[in-house]
Motif scaffolding. Structure first.
Motif, PDB file in Angstrom:
ATOM      1  N   ASN A  74       0.865  -1.196  -0.003  1.00  0.00           N
ATOM      2  CA  ASN A  74      -0.010   0.014   0.168  1.00  0.00           C
ATOM      3  C   ASN A  74       0.975   1.269   0.002  1.00  0.00           C
ATOM      4  OD1 ASN A  74      -2.722   1.275   0.186  1.00  0.00           O
ATOM      5  ND2 ASN A  74      -2.050   1.800   2.110  1.00  0.00           N
ATOM      6  N   LEU A  75       2.111   1.197   0.308  1.00  0.00           N
ATOM      7  CA  LEU A  75       2.943   2.428   0.316  1.00  0.00           C
ATOM      8  C   LEU A  75       2.988   3.275  -0.940  1.00  0.00           C
ATOM      9  CD1 LEU A  75       5.062   3.769   2.273  1.00  0.00           C
ATOM     10  CD2 LEU A  75       6.726   2.368   1.135  1.00  0.00           C
ATOM     11  N   PRO A  76       3.072   2.655  -2.308  1.00  0.00           N
ATOM     12  CA  PRO A  76       2.904   3.429  -3.264  1.00  0.00           C
ATOM     13  C   PRO A  76       1.665   4.461  -3.333  1.00  0.00           C
ATOM     14  CG  PRO A  76       3.658   1.263  -4.090  1.00  0.00           C
ATOM     15  CD  PRO A  76       3.138   1.388  -2.494  1.00  0.00           C
ATOM     16  N   ASN A  77       0.309   3.709  -2.901  1.00  0.00           N
ATOM     17  CA  ASN A  77      -0.903   4.616  -2.857  1.00  0.00           C
ATOM     18  C   ASN A  77      -0.496   5.633  -1.836  1.00  0.00           C
ATOM     19  OD1 ASN A  77      -2.029   2.671  -4.460  1.00  0.00           O
ATOM     20  ND2 ASN A  77      -2.560   1.217  -2.976  1.00  0.00           N
ATOM     21  N   ILE A  78       0.064   5.432  -0.599  1.00  0.00           N
ATOM     22  CA  ILE A  78       0.060   6.413   0.144  1.00  0.00           C
ATOM     23  C   ILE A  78       0.794   7.561  -0.278  1.00  0.00           C
ATOM     24  CG2 ILE A  78       1.110   6.998   2.405  1.00  0.00           C
ATOM     25  CD1 ILE A  78       0.057   4.662   3.629  1.00  0.00           C
ATOM     26  N   LEU A  79       1.975   7.268  -0.972  1.00  0.00           N
ATOM     27  CA  LEU A  79       2.847   8.299  -1.414  1.00  0.00           C
ATOM     28  C   LEU A  79       2.305   9.112  -2.548  1.00  0.00           C
ATOM     29  CD1 LEU A  79       6.247   6.379  -0.736  1.00  0.00           C
ATOM     30  CD2 LEU A  79       5.286   8.194   0.499  1.00  0.00           C
ATOM     31  N   MET A  80       1.289   8.544  -3.220  1.00  0.00           N
ATOM     32  CA  MET A  80       0.742   9.161  -4.501  1.00  0.00           C
ATOM     33  C   MET A  80      -0.387   9.990  -3.898  1.00  0.00           C
ATOM     34  SD  MET A  80       0.936   6.569  -7.615  1.00  0.00           S
ATOM     35  CE  MET A  80       0.357   5.168  -6.772  1.00  0.00           C
ATOM     36  N   SER A  81      -0.902   9.798  -2.892  1.00  0.00           N
ATOM     37  CA  SER A  81      -2.142  10.567  -2.265  1.00  0.00           C
ATOM     38  C   SER A  81      -1.740  11.990  -1.992  1.00  0.00           C
ATOM     39  CB  SER A  81      -2.568   9.807  -1.173  1.00  0.00           C
ATOM     40  OG  SER A  81      -1.667   9.829  -0.018  1.00  0.00           O
ATOM     41  N   PRO A  82      -2.608  12.697  -1.548  1.00  0.00           N
ATOM     42  CA  PRO A  82      -2.269  14.264  -1.016  1.00  0.00           C
ATOM     43  C   PRO A  82      -1.456  14.144   0.230  1.00  0.00           C
ATOM     44  CG  PRO A  82      -4.593  14.061  -1.750  1.00  0.00           C
ATOM     45  CD  PRO A  82      -4.110  12.617  -1.492  1.00  0.00           C
ATOM     46  N   LEU A  83      -1.382  12.994   1.066  1.00  0.00           N
ATOM     47  CA  LEU A  83      -0.392  12.932   2.289  1.00  0.00           C
ATOM     48  C   LEU A  83       0.791  13.340   2.107  1.00  0.00           C
ATOM     49  CD1 LEU A  83      -1.135  11.931   5.452  1.00  0.00           C
ATOM     50  CD2 LEU A  83       0.195   9.906   4.509  1.00  0.00           C
ATOM     51  N   ARG A  84       1.215  14.383   2.897  1.00  0.00           N
ATOM     52  CA  ARG A  84       2.779  14.849   2.745  1.00  0.00           C
ATOM     53  C   ARG A  84       3.790  13.996   3.374  1.00  0.00           C
ATOM     54  NH1 ARG A  84       1.388  21.179   3.874  1.00  0.00           N
ATOM     55  NH2 ARG A  84       0.050  21.751   2.045  1.00  0.00           N
ATOM     56  N   PRO A  85       4.752  13.802   3.220  1.00  0.00           N
ATOM     57  CA  PRO A  85       5.788  13.221   4.020  1.00  0.00           C
ATOM     58  C   PRO A  85       5.744  13.497   5.409  1.00  0.00           C
ATOM     59  CG  PRO A  85       6.759  13.881   1.788  1.00  0.00           C
ATOM     60  CD  PRO A  85       5.520  14.519   1.967  1.00  0.00           C
ATOM     61  N   ALA A  86       5.700  14.669   5.536  1.00  0.00           N
ATOM     62  CA  ALA A  86       5.954  15.253   7.033  1.00  0.00           C
ATOM     63  C   ALA A  86       4.732  14.635   7.628  1.00  0.00           C
ATOM     64  CB  ALA A  86       5.789  16.573   6.982  1.00  0.00           C
ATOM     65  N   GLU A  87       3.606  14.913   7.151  1.00  0.00           N
ATOM     66  CA  GLU A  87       2.305  14.323   7.816  1.00  0.00           C
ATOM     67  C   GLU A  87       2.351  12.518   8.120  1.00  0.00           C
ATOM     68  OE1 GLU A  87      -0.411  17.502   5.790  1.00  0.00           O
ATOM     69  OE2 GLU A  87      -0.530  15.477   5.180  1.00  0.00           O
ATOM     70  N   PHE A  88       2.817  11.999   6.988  1.00  0.00           N
ATOM     71  CA  PHE A  88       3.120  10.344   7.169  1.00  0.00           C
ATOM     72  C   PHE A  88       4.054  10.161   8.563  1.00  0.00           C
ATOM     73  CE2 PHE A  88       4.738   6.479   4.963  1.00  0.00           C
ATOM     74  CZ  PHE A  88       3.918   5.717   5.778  1.00  0.00           C
ATOM     75  N   VAL A  89       5.161  11.140   8.717  1.00  0.00           N
ATOM     76  CA  VAL A  89       6.073  10.739   9.787  1.00  0.00           C
ATOM     77  C   VAL A  89       5.161  11.163  10.963  1.00  0.00           C
ATOM     78  CG1 VAL A  89       8.212  11.413  10.754  1.00  0.00           C
ATOM     79  CG2 VAL A  89       8.054  11.285   8.495  1.00  0.00           C
ATOM     80  N   VAL A  90       4.398  12.198  11.003  1.00  0.00           N
ATOM     81  CA  VAL A  90       3.825  12.420  12.443  1.00  0.00           C
ATOM     82  C   VAL A  90       2.792  11.122  12.870  1.00  0.00           C
ATOM     83  CG1 VAL A  90       2.110  14.126  13.396  1.00  0.00           C
ATOM     84  CG2 VAL A  90       4.208  15.065  12.150  1.00  0.00           C
ATOM     85  N   SER A  91       2.029  10.767  11.833  1.00  0.00           N
ATOM     86  CA  SER A  91       1.142   9.510  11.971  1.00  0.00           C
ATOM     87  C   SER A  91       1.878   8.548  12.445  1.00  0.00           C
ATOM     88  CB  SER A  91       0.252   9.512  10.632  1.00  0.00           C
ATOM     89  OG  SER A  91       1.400   8.707   9.835  1.00  0.00           O
ATOM     90  N   LEU A  92       3.299   8.163  12.064  1.00  0.00           N
ATOM     91  CA  LEU A  92       3.755   6.958  12.446  1.00  0.00           C
ATOM     92  C   LEU A  92       4.323   7.372  13.899  1.00  0.00           C
ATOM     93  CD1 LEU A  92       6.087   6.495   9.446  1.00  0.00           C
ATOM     94  CD2 LEU A  92       4.127   5.053  10.247  1.00  0.00           C
ATOM     95  N   ILE A  93       4.891   8.573  14.182  1.00  0.00           N
ATOM     96  CA  ILE A  93       4.995   9.150  15.691  1.00  0.00           C
ATOM     97  C   ILE A  93       3.857   8.545  16.611  1.00  0.00           C
ATOM     98  CG2 ILE A  93       5.649  10.960  16.966  1.00  0.00           C
ATOM     99  CD1 ILE A  93       7.461  11.801  14.960  1.00  0.00           C
ATOM    100  N   LEU A  94       2.864   9.066  16.167  1.00  0.00           N
ATOM    101  CA  LEU A  94       1.477   8.946  16.850  1.00  0.00           C
ATOM    102  C   LEU A  94       1.296   7.540  17.200  1.00  0.00           C
ATOM    103  CD1 LEU A  94      -0.558  11.848  15.889  1.00  0.00           C
ATOM    104  CD2 LEU A  94       0.753  11.919  17.911  1.00  0.00           C
ATOM    105  N   MET A  95       1.595   6.714  16.253  1.00  0.00           N
ATOM    106  CA  MET A  95       1.235   5.352  16.385  1.00  0.00           C
ATOM    107  C   MET A  95       2.062   4.612  17.164  1.00  0.00           C
ATOM    108  SD  MET A  95      -1.230   3.432  15.185  1.00  0.00           S
ATOM    109  CE  MET A  95      -1.656   1.775  15.890  1.00  0.00           C
ATOM    110  N   SER A  96       3.342   5.133  17.009  1.00  0.00           N
ATOM    111  CA  SER A  96       4.508   4.659  18.107  1.00  0.00           C
ATOM    112  C   SER A  96       4.009   4.982  19.368  1.00  0.00           C
ATOM    113  CB  SER A  96       5.749   5.564  17.760  1.00  0.00           C
ATOM    114  OG  SER A  96       6.711   5.102  18.806  1.00  0.00           O
ATOM    115  N   LEU A  97       3.381   6.035  19.797  1.00  0.00           N
ATOM    116  CA  LEU A  97       3.062   6.208  21.126  1.00  0.00           C
ATOM    117  C   LEU A  97       1.846   5.295  21.642  1.00  0.00           C
ATOM    118  CD1 LEU A  97       3.390  10.179  21.327  1.00  0.00           C
ATOM    119  CD2 LEU A  97       4.948   8.418  22.378  1.00  0.00           C
TER     120      LEU A  97
END
Length: 269
Positions: free
Chosen positions: A94-117
């Motif tokens: 699913n990674l190509p779909n995410i990277l082609m969406s309006p989601l920005r890399p910085a937003e992707f990273v923030v979501s990963l940080i929150l999921m880490s918590l």
């Protein structure tokens, strides 16, 4: 400015994935629980057997060891919680779909940080409560010191997770072992279970370049000397700032390199 809705959507996606799989939840809890019980009962045995006979030494050693185990699990689960959410996108193609969406890399990273918590709270919070029941060690009683330890450890965990995610983008799943192994390389150098002075002289400067070293030295200062070493924590946080910045730059460069090389479409299993 980032979009809170897009970040929230990504966190909601990962939360649904986690909630739908009880095996994932059990896996998150299992390892910190196993380590806490194994090392904790081993320490209890050594104390009862009289292995630690100096006045007050048994209690100090027991508290230091269990505290180090719990903080190490916070560091490890923080990094793996970040990396696992990322690598699950690669496993599901699913990674190509995410990277082609309006989601920005910085937003992707923030979501990963929150999921880490979120993963960390599920995995480690019950274990810290069980440590009180089984061994009478209350990590939360460290108060503001624990808060400072947590911040330093988590920024280092996210730095490692971000760098590993960048390598996975560029190298593919052939590098997925880094998700599990890279942090364990830090363990013997990070003074987790013993002071930095235990290491060979030539390794000690390397140890002091790692933020976890300052946390575990600070933990021993709190439990043994009853002082909070703010100087150590400030140094650890300063190194964290440098490492996190470098990890962000590395992630951006590796993402661009992966796009040029066309490896994003080859990121499945």
């Amino acid at each position: 400015m980032g979009s809170a809705k897009r970040i929230g959507a990504m966190v909601l996606r990962y939360s649904y994935l986690l909630r739908a799989s009880y095996t994932r939840i059990l896996d998150i809890i299992y390892w910190p629980l196993l380590q806490m019980l194994t090392w904790g009962f081993l320490q209890s045995y050594l104390v009862k057997a009289g292995a630690l006979t100096s006045p007050g030494g048994a209690a100090q050693a027991a508290g230091t060891l269990i505290g180090a185990i719990l903080l190490w699990d916070i560091l490890l689960r923080g990094q793996q919680g970040f990396s696992f959410s990322f690598i699950e996108e690669m496993w599901s193609r699913n990674l190509p779909n995410i990277l082609m969406s309006p989601l920005r890399p910085a937003e992707f990273v923030v979501s990963l940080i929150l999921m880490s918590l979120i993963r960390l709270s599920v995995g480690v919070l019950p274990v810290t409560l069980l440590a009180i029941v089984f061994f009478g060690f209350n990590l939360w009683a460290l108060g503001v010191a624990f808060g400072a330890f947590f911040v330093v450890l988590m920024f280092f965990a996210w730095s490692i997770g971000l760098f590993v995610s960048g390598l996975l983008l560029r190298l593919g799943l052939g590098a997925e072992n880094l998700v599990w192994s890279l942090m364990f390389f830090v363990q013997p150098l990070g003074a987790v279970y013993y002071p930095v002075s235990t290491l060979p002289t030539w390794l000690q400067p390397i140890s002091w370049t790692l933020p976890p070293t300052y946390v575990f030295e600070g933990l021993r200062a709190v439990l043994i000397d009853h002082v909070i070493r703010w100087d150590l924590l400030a140094q650890g946080l300063a190194i964290d700032a440098v490492l996190f910045t470098l990890a962000c730059v590395a992630f951006g460069l590796l993402l661009k390199s992966a796009r040029r090389a066309g490896t994003l479409l080859q990121s499945g299993e």
